[in-house]
Write an enzyme that holds these catalytic residues in place. Sequence first.
Site, PDB file in Angstrom:
ATOM      1  N   GLU A 127       0.828  -1.199   0.000  1.00  0.00           N
ATOM      2  CA  GLU A 127       0.000   0.000   0.000  1.00  0.00           C
ATOM      3  C   GLU A 127       0.864   1.251   0.000  1.00  0.00           C
ATOM      4  OE1 GLU A 127      -4.049  -1.752   2.014  1.00  0.00           O
ATOM      5  OE2 GLU A 127      -2.553  -0.954   3.354  1.00  0.00           O
ATOM      6  N   CYS A 140       3.493   8.463   1.302  1.00  0.00           N
ATOM      7  CA  CYS A 140       4.027   7.481   2.255  1.00  0.00           C
ATOM      8  C   CYS A 140       4.217   6.179   1.477  1.00  0.00           C
ATOM      9  CB  CYS A 140       3.018   7.317   3.391  1.00  0.00           C
ATOM     10  SG  CYS A 140       3.517   6.074   4.582  1.00  0.00           S
ATOM     11  N   CYS A 147       6.585  -7.134   6.962  1.00  0.00           N
ATOM     12  CA  CYS A 147       7.757  -6.691   7.707  1.00  0.00           C
ATOM     13  C   CYS A 147       8.252  -7.867   8.526  1.00  0.00           C
ATOM     14  CB  CYS A 147       7.368  -5.524   8.629  1.00  0.00           C
ATOM     15  SG  CYS A 147       8.770  -4.771   9.475  1.00  0.00           S
ATOM     16  N   CYS A 151       6.545  -5.447  15.691  1.00  0.00           N
ATOM     17  CA  CYS A 151       6.130  -4.467  16.695  1.00  0.00           C
ATOM     18  C   CYS A 151       4.671  -4.759  17.060  1.00  0.00           C
ATOM     19  CB  CYS A 151       6.288  -3.056  16.150  1.00  0.00           C
ATOM     20  SG  CYS A 151       7.993  -2.742  15.621  1.00  0.00           S
ATOM     21  N   CYS A 154       1.588  -2.722  15.619  1.00  0.00           N
ATOM     22  CA  CYS A 154       1.583  -2.391  14.184  1.00  0.00           C
ATOM     23  C   CYS A 154       0.920  -3.489  13.363  1.00  0.00           C
ATOM     24  CB  CYS A 154       3.024  -2.186  13.710  1.00  0.00           C
ATOM     25  SG  CYS A 154       3.161  -1.960  11.935  1.00  0.00           S
ATOM     26  N   CYS A 381      -1.137   5.657   9.903  1.00  0.00           N
ATOM     27  CA  CYS A 381       0.112   4.970  10.272  1.00  0.00           C
ATOM     28  C   CYS A 381      -0.174   3.647  10.942  1.00  0.00           C
ATOM     29  CB  CYS A 381       0.889   5.757  11.321  1.00  0.00           C
ATOM     30  SG  CYS A 381       1.433   7.322  10.829  1.00  0.00           S
TER      31      CYS A 381
HETATM   32  N1  SAH Z   1       9.153   0.251   9.741  1.00  0.00           N
HETATM   33  C1  SAH Z   1       9.402   1.638   9.920  1.00  0.00           C
HETATM   34  C2  SAH Z   1       8.398   2.489   9.187  1.00  0.00           C
HETATM   35  C3  SAH Z   1       7.043   2.289   9.697  1.00  0.00           C
HETATM   36  S1  SAH Z   1       5.676   3.032   9.993  1.00  0.00           S
HETATM   37  C4  SAH Z   1       9.365   1.971  11.386  1.00  0.00           C
HETATM   38  O1  SAH Z   1       8.917   1.158  12.168  1.00  0.00           O
HETATM   39  O2  SAH Z   1       9.819   3.051  11.749  1.00  0.00           O
HETATM   40  C5  SAH Z   1       5.734   4.677  10.526  1.00  0.00           C
HETATM   41  C6  SAH Z   1       5.386   4.888  12.011  1.00  0.00           C
HETATM   42  O3  SAH Z   1       4.068   4.411  12.354  1.00  0.00           O
HETATM   43  C7  SAH Z   1       6.356   4.150  12.912  1.00  0.00           C
HETATM   44  O4  SAH Z   1       6.809   5.014  13.923  1.00  0.00           O
HETATM   45  C8  SAH Z   1       5.476   3.067  13.489  1.00  0.00           C
HETATM   46  O5  SAH Z   1       5.989   2.623  14.708  1.00  0.00           O
HETATM   47  C9  SAH Z   1       4.161   3.771  13.615  1.00  0.00           C
HETATM   48  N2  SAH Z   1       3.024   2.868  13.795  1.00  0.00           N
HETATM   49  C10 SAH Z   1       2.940   1.553  13.507  1.00  0.00           C
HETATM   50  N3  SAH Z   1       1.719   1.067  13.846  1.00  0.00           N
HETATM   51  C11 SAH Z   1       1.024   2.106  14.351  1.00  0.00           C
HETATM   52  C12 SAH Z   1      -0.309   2.248  14.849  1.00  0.00           C
HETATM   53  N4  SAH Z   1      -1.146   1.221  14.839  1.00  0.00           N
HETATM   54  N5  SAH Z   1      -0.702   3.461  15.276  1.00  0.00           N
HETATM   55  C13 SAH Z   1       0.146   4.507  15.222  1.00  0.00           C
HETATM   56  N6  SAH Z   1       1.400   4.444  14.758  1.00  0.00           N
HETATM   57  C14 SAH Z   1       1.840   3.250  14.335  1.00  0.00           C
HETATM   58 FE1  SF4 Z   2       7.748  -3.242  10.871  1.00  0.00          FE
HETATM   59 FE2  SF4 Z   2       5.524  -2.064  11.746  1.00  0.00          FE
HETATM   60 FE3  SF4 Z   2       7.610  -2.373  13.393  1.00  0.00          FE
HETATM   61 FE4  SF4 Z   2       7.765  -0.616  11.388  1.00  0.00          FE
HETATM   62  S1  SF4 Z   2       6.371  -0.506  13.137  1.00  0.00           S
HETATM   63  S2  SF4 Z   2       9.333  -2.114  12.001  1.00  0.00           S
HETATM   64  S3  SF4 Z   2       6.540  -1.689   9.800  1.00  0.00           S
HETATM   65  S4  SF4 Z   2       6.389  -4.032  12.461  1.00  0.00           S
END
Ligand code: SAH
Ligand code: SF4
Length: 405
Positions: A127, A140, A147, A151, A154, A381
């Site tokens: 996406e 974005c 991934c 986390c 996420c 996000c």
């Molecule tokens: N993989 C990279 C880029 C990811 S996404 C990273 O982890 O940094 C961009 C941001 O969205 C990251 O800071 C991630 O931690 C945050 N994010 C992920 N899931 C989320 C959620 N459900 N609500 C708010 N932010 C979230």
């Molecule tokens: Fe991967 Fe989501 Fe963690 Fe970013 S926030 S490293 S996309 S699992």
Amino acid sequence: MTGPSFFGTDRMSDAHAPITQDVLTIPRKLPDGPTNLVGLTRDGLKEALLAAGTPEKQAKMRTGQVWQWIYQKGIRDFGQMTNLSKDFRAMLAENFVIELPEVVSKQVSSDGTRKYLVRIAGGHEVETVYIPETDRGTLCISSQVGCTLTCSFCHTGTQKLVRNLTPGEIIGQVMMARDDLGEWPEPGKSNPPTTRLLSNIVLMGMGEPLYNFENVRDAMKIAMDPEGIQLSRRRITLSTSGVVPEIARTATEIGCQLAVSFHATTDDVRDKLVPINKRWNIEELLAALKEYPKASNSERITFEYVMLKDVNDSDEDAHRLLELIKGIPAKINLIPFNPWPGAPYERSSNNRIRAFADIVHNGGYSSPVRKPRGEDIMAACGQLKSATERARKSRKEIAAEAGLS
Ligand code: SAH
Ligand code: SF4
């Protein structure tokens, strides 16, 4: 305080196990098909033209010309490359294609955010989200299908299948969005439009960009090239969960802005939220971040901090955060948690977010609260995960992994 039910079984069973990049790789060139020129570096494009029979003496000039057609003018048909001879155009058409990933669907939110579902080779989907603002527009983009990291807050982290995107698939998302926004110069005009609809790129979609370093780097070099898409390195932000060994290279080999998914102020909590912390803890991460601004000549590092109710949002957390980042030029971007089906967390209340932001602000740091965009189309996000992949892990599995069952 944190209820134990938030944590529990970690998705990573062994804290010391290496985090492997269990990803599929696909060759850039299909065995018999024509080579896709999209995503080749300038050197790569030159080599491809030479291999197809371009005379050595002409190679540099031809590379520049083809490059400009593709990235400055958005041309996909060799027949339209009017400053090349007919024979040369025929040779190009025989050996090469200029192809972008296929847009499977586009959803437009009530706030104008556009979410594209993009199909890449192998039938996988990622996406891409376009977020219009009054003075700019941010794309974005995704760097991986899914991934490898997990986390716990996420949605992308719950996706099983992972593959690295190629440079062409990464820059292809930018070109596809420019197609949709109608942002290529009109035929016959070479100047890019003065107000750019797509003015910024954030590598904040699906995937961990620093686990696909070379491909992300090559794609961003294309985005920054002065004879092409021409985005300044200051308008590109790469977000990492904290792949410490690649941070210095990001500064020297890409030089873009850096954002880091910090999200917690103790190793105990960060281990649970961002499991890569078990590999490189807060201290090691901060040491790498301290070096970033001078190595990349950039201004501030963005510390992303997702606001999770009763998990990481106390006044003590805010004060600890200030202590930790002392001496690092930083901005703290507070992200209200965006829920997804089966997610084991809740968003902090607005009052709590405000109180946290005030403490950070009074400590001398800018502390904007990120406004969720495109929530009605699951484009905010951390919500990205293609519908086909979404089906692969059940609610039960997600709950079990987050220690809720
Ligand atoms: N993989 C990279 C880029 C990811 S996404 C990273 O982890 O940094 C961009 C941001 O969205 C990251 O800071 C991630 O931690 C945050 N994010 C992920 N899931 C989320 C959620 N459900 N609500 C708010 N932010 C979230
Ligand atoms: Fe991967 Fe989501 Fe963690 Fe970013 S926030 S490293 S996309 S699992």
